[in-house]
Design a protein around this motif. Structure first.
Motif, PDB file in Angstrom:
ATOM      1  N   ARG A   5      19.415 -13.830  24.416  1.00 39.11           N
ATOM      2  CA  ARG A   5      18.377 -13.738  23.441  1.00 39.11           C
ATOM      3  C   ARG A   5      18.188 -15.134  22.373  1.00 39.11           C
ATOM      4  O   ARG A   5      17.382 -14.969  22.058  1.00 39.11           O
ATOM      5  CB  ARG A   5      18.882 -12.535  22.065  1.00 39.11           C
ATOM      6  N   GLU A   6      19.283 -16.650  22.535  1.00 39.61           N
ATOM      7  CA  GLU A   6      18.896 -16.497  21.955  1.00 39.61           C
ATOM      8  C   GLU A   6      18.477 -18.125  22.598  1.00 39.61           C
ATOM      9  O   GLU A   6      18.322 -18.114  24.678  1.00 39.61           O
ATOM     10  CB  GLU A   6      20.628 -17.673  21.757  1.00 39.61           C
ATOM     11  N   ASP A  42      18.029 -17.177  17.184  1.00 44.22           N
ATOM     12  CA  ASP A  42      18.814 -15.748  17.903  1.00 44.22           C
ATOM     13  C   ASP A  42      17.641 -15.009  16.823  1.00 44.22           C
ATOM     14  O   ASP A  42      17.855 -14.552  16.039  1.00 44.22           O
ATOM     15  CB  ASP A  42      19.555 -15.440  17.776  1.00 44.22           C
ATOM     16  N   SER A  43      16.573 -14.203  17.821  1.00 42.44           N
ATOM     17  CA  SER A  43      15.612 -14.060  17.466  1.00 42.44           C
ATOM     18  C   SER A  43      15.664 -12.193  16.777  1.00 42.44           C
ATOM     19  O   SER A  43      15.306 -11.797  16.190  1.00 42.44           O
ATOM     20  CB  SER A  43      14.508 -13.720  18.133  1.00 42.44           C
ATOM     21  N   SER A  44      16.435 -11.753  17.545  1.00 39.49           N
ATOM     22  CA  SER A  44      16.971 -10.746  17.386  1.00 39.49           C
ATOM     23  C   SER A  44      17.881  -9.967  15.705  1.00 39.49           C
ATOM     24  O   SER A  44      17.891  -9.435  14.905  1.00 39.49           O
ATOM     25  CB  SER A  44      17.512  -9.749  17.997  1.00 39.49           C
ATOM     26  N   ARG A  45      18.901 -11.716  15.361  1.00 40.45           N
ATOM     27  CA  ARG A  45      19.164 -11.650  14.582  1.00 40.45           C
ATOM     28  C   ARG A  45      18.912 -12.711  13.285  1.00 40.45           C
ATOM     29  O   ARG A  45      19.555 -12.425  12.197  1.00 40.45           O
ATOM     30  CB  ARG A  45      21.148 -11.829  14.331  1.00 40.45           C
ATOM     31  N   ASN A  46      18.122 -12.826  13.726  1.00 41.34           N
ATOM     32  CA  ASN A  46      16.966 -14.403  12.616  1.00 41.34           C
ATOM     33  C   ASN A  46      18.588 -15.661  12.516  1.00 41.34           C
ATOM     34  O   ASN A  46      19.007 -15.396  11.557  1.00 41.34           O
ATOM     35  CB  ASN A  46      16.621 -13.777  11.602  1.00 41.34           C
ATOM     36  N   LEU A  47      19.248 -15.766  13.738  1.00 43.27           N
ATOM     37  CA  LEU A  47      20.501 -16.943  13.300  1.00 43.27           C
ATOM     38  C   LEU A  47      19.860 -18.225  14.268  1.00 43.27           C
ATOM     39  O   LEU A  47      19.117 -18.022  15.588  1.00 43.27           O
ATOM     40  CB  LEU A  47      21.577 -16.322  13.744  1.00 43.27           C
ATOM     41  N   THR A  63      27.367 -21.880  13.471  1.00 39.36           N
ATOM     42  CA  THR A  63      27.079 -21.088  12.668  1.00 39.36           C
ATOM     43  C   THR A  63      25.696 -21.565  11.438  1.00 39.36           C
ATOM     44  O   THR A  63      26.534 -22.000  11.033  1.00 39.36           O
ATOM     45  CB  THR A  63      27.153 -19.468  12.856  1.00 39.36           C
TER      46      THR A  63
END
Length: 233
Positions: A5-6, A42-47, A63
């Motif tokens: 995801r990243e 990481d688009s799924s967690r906005n990180l 992070t």
């Protein structure tokens, strides 16, 4: 280290250092030479994370948060503190220009994170349930943050207070920067001759207050822009 995801959004080369956990004042070389240092989103967690691997060893796994600050301590060396990782990371670059590119990307990521937090705060306040759109489900919202920042603000009664707050934050930033700086030049493959001291005691508390003020100011500015947009609409 990275999951599917990243996505990498920026990569550079730098020599990685960790602050000595015993003295908190000297640097320990974490990589044997210059290695790839990358920003991942990481688009799924906005990180957003900064990751660097040498061989099979992760020398950076940080992070990024809205209250982090990257401090330039010499022409080719900079550092940031990661409370979650319980360390201070240092990077030595081959040139000042490369260090400048890393600082620019670090600031862009921070602004994107602050914009996300501001959007969530405004959504909770007005109860509209409308989220700020991004370019795509997997793309970093950095470009959207840039577009919002480029929009010229209109004058409003709240503007003088924002300017006063910004001046106060700038004064605190200058004070904290003067406290943290003082290291020698860092060259790739060699530890800095006079490494900067990690902030502790009063300076660390002062930096925390400064970062909190910056976050409050950013939230206030984004909220004012949002209100103006609603009024013009």
């Amino acid at each position: 280290m990275c999951n599917f995801r990243e996505q990498p959004i920026f990569t550079c080369k730098a020599h990685v250092f960790h602050i000595d956990p015993k003295t908190k004042r000297s640097w320990m070389s974490a990589s044997s030479a210059a290695v790839s240092v990358s920003f991942f989103y990481d688009s799924s967690r906005n990180l957003y994370r900064i990751i660097s691997v040498e061989g099979t060893k992760a020398v950076i796994n940080s992070t990024i948060t809205a209250n982090m600050t990257f401090t330039k301590t010499s022409q080719k060396f900079g550092q940031w503190s990661d409370v979650r990782a319980n360390t201070v990371y240092g990077l030595g670059f081959a040139s000042e220009a490369e260090l400048g590119k890393f600082i620019e990307k670090f600031q862009e990521v921070k602004e994107a994170i602050q914009a996300q937090q501001c959007g969530a705060s405004v959504k909770a306040t007005n109860g509209s349930g409308a989220a700020t759109p991004v370019a795509s489900a997997t793309a970093s919202p950095l470009l959207a943050a840039r577009a919002a920042a480029d929009e010229p603000p209109a004058l409003s009664p709240a503007q003088p207070k924002v300017e006063n707050d910004e001046m106060m934050v700038h004064q605190r930033a200058h004070s904290v920067s003067s406290t943290l700086q003082g290291g020698g030049y860092a060259t790739v493959g060699r530890a800095p001759r006079a490494p900067p001291a990690a902030p502790d005691g009063d300076s660390a508390e002062q930096q925390l207050r400064y970062e909190n003020d910056r976050l409050k100011l950013a939230l206030a500015q984004r909220y004012v822009q949002y209100l103006r947009l609603c009024i013009n609409t």
